[in-house]
Design an enzyme around this catalytic site. Structure first.
Site, PDB file in Angstrom:
ATOM      1  N   GLY A  10       0.841  -1.192   0.000  1.00  0.00           N
ATOM      2  CA  GLY A  10       0.000   0.000   0.000  1.00  0.00           C
ATOM      3  C   GLY A  10       0.872   1.236   0.000  1.00  0.00           C
ATOM      4  O   GLY A  10       1.926   1.261  -0.646  1.00  0.00           O
ATOM      5  N   CYS A  11       0.459   2.251   0.704  1.00  0.00           N
ATOM      6  CA  CYS A  11       1.195   3.516   0.772  1.00  0.00           C
ATOM      7  C   CYS A  11       2.657   3.282   1.123  1.00  0.00           C
ATOM      8  O   CYS A  11       2.977   2.754   2.190  1.00  0.00           O
ATOM      9  CB  CYS A  11       0.553   4.414   1.820  1.00  0.00           C
ATOM     10  SG  CYS A  11       1.540   5.855   2.270  1.00  0.00           S
ATOM     11  N   PHE A  12       3.571   3.688   0.238  1.00  0.00           N
ATOM     12  CA  PHE A  12       4.984   3.409   0.510  1.00  0.00           C
ATOM     13  C   PHE A  12       5.556   4.253   1.643  1.00  0.00           C
ATOM     14  O   PHE A  12       6.530   3.871   2.271  1.00  0.00           O
ATOM     15  CB  PHE A  12       5.851   3.482  -0.745  1.00  0.00           C
ATOM     16  CG  PHE A  12       5.735   4.705  -1.626  1.00  0.00           C
ATOM     17  CD1 PHE A  12       5.327   5.946  -1.153  1.00  0.00           C
ATOM     18  CD2 PHE A  12       6.059   4.597  -2.973  1.00  0.00           C
ATOM     19  CE1 PHE A  12       5.256   7.060  -1.983  1.00  0.00           C
ATOM     20  CE2 PHE A  12       5.985   5.696  -3.828  1.00  0.00           C
ATOM     21  CZ  PHE A  12       5.575   6.940  -3.325  1.00  0.00           C
TER      22      PHE A  12
ATOM     23  N   CYS B 185       4.145   4.572   4.451  1.00  0.00           N
ATOM     24  CA  CYS B 185       3.866   3.777   5.648  1.00  0.00           C
ATOM     25  C   CYS B 185       4.832   2.606   5.785  1.00  0.00           C
ATOM     26  O   CYS B 185       5.312   2.310   6.886  1.00  0.00           O
ATOM     27  CB  CYS B 185       2.431   3.267   5.613  1.00  0.00           C
ATOM     28  SG  CYS B 185       1.188   4.583   5.650  1.00  0.00           S
TER      29      CYS B 185
END
Length: 221
Positions: free
Chosen positions: A40-42, A44
């Protein structure tokens, strides 16, 4: 050649051999290996894994697509085939690939095939890009263990080695940057680090991970 000279040569050879062995051990211990994952969001993934002892650096970027050197806008718009990915650079003498892979599965929702948390679409799906047979076997084992622990189907694919393209400087270390942003959806003139925390909380990442993994979640607050 005298016996004494022979003995000195033997001792010297042994010393050189021990020295070379020590250098080899030191070089191996100081070595760096990489693990490429999409969670997902890199931002994070970078934030999570840079907190792990033995991880030297995590680089945010893109992997698995069919366009060379894609931009962030191209990837999130869709059509390039890329995942938001994170290249984890680590010291195998301190932390193993097996440990990192176990943590990875427990830091995401590996049952979600449509993205991660509030981020939807192909670029936000989970994946592991295995570099070689050994890493593939380790990833498959970690996936099997995660599926057994959850009692649910894990959809995260184990893919082969692929090109990795680092994102531009704007996205690197976003979670800890003191740079102020003129405008974001989470506030005006806030630091990147503050915007990141608001985004992560609003996206429900930690909440969902804790719901899935409970006390086994290594990073959820």
């Amino acid at each position: 050649m005298s016996i004494a000279t022979n003995m000195r040569l033997i001792v010297l050879s042994a010393a050189i051999g021990l020295g070379l062995a020590a250098q080899t051990t030191t070089a191996k211990a100081a070595g760096t290996e990489t693990l490429l994952v999409a969670g997902g969001c890199f931002w994070c993934v970078e934030s999570d894994f840079e907190a792990v002892k033995g991880v030297k650096e995590v680089v945010s970027g893109f992997a698995g697509g069919n366009v060379k050197n894609p931009t962030y806008k191209q990837v999130v718009a869709g059509g390039t085939g890329h995942y938001e990915a994170a290249q984890i650079q680590y010291d195998p003498a301190v932390v193993s690939a097996d440990q990192l892979l176990a943590m990875f599965f427990r830091s995401v929702d590996p049952t979600d095939a449509g993205g991660q948390f509030c981020d939807r679409g192909d670029s936000y799906r989970t994946a592991i890009f295995a570099d070689g047979a050994g890493q593939k076997a380790a990833a498959e084992n970690a996936k099997s263990q995660a599926q057994a622990a959850l009692g649910k189907t894990v959809v995260t694919p184990i893919l082969g080695k692929t090109a990795f393209y680092p994102a531009d400087a704007y996205h690197q270390d976003y979670y800890k940057s003191d740079e102020r942003l003129a405008f974001t959806s989470v506030g005006l003139g806030v630091k990147k680090s503050v915007a990141y925390k608001r985004y992560r909380n609003g996206c429900g990442r930690d909440q969902r991970v804790k719901q899935l993994w409970g006390s086994a979640a290594p990073f959820a607050n």
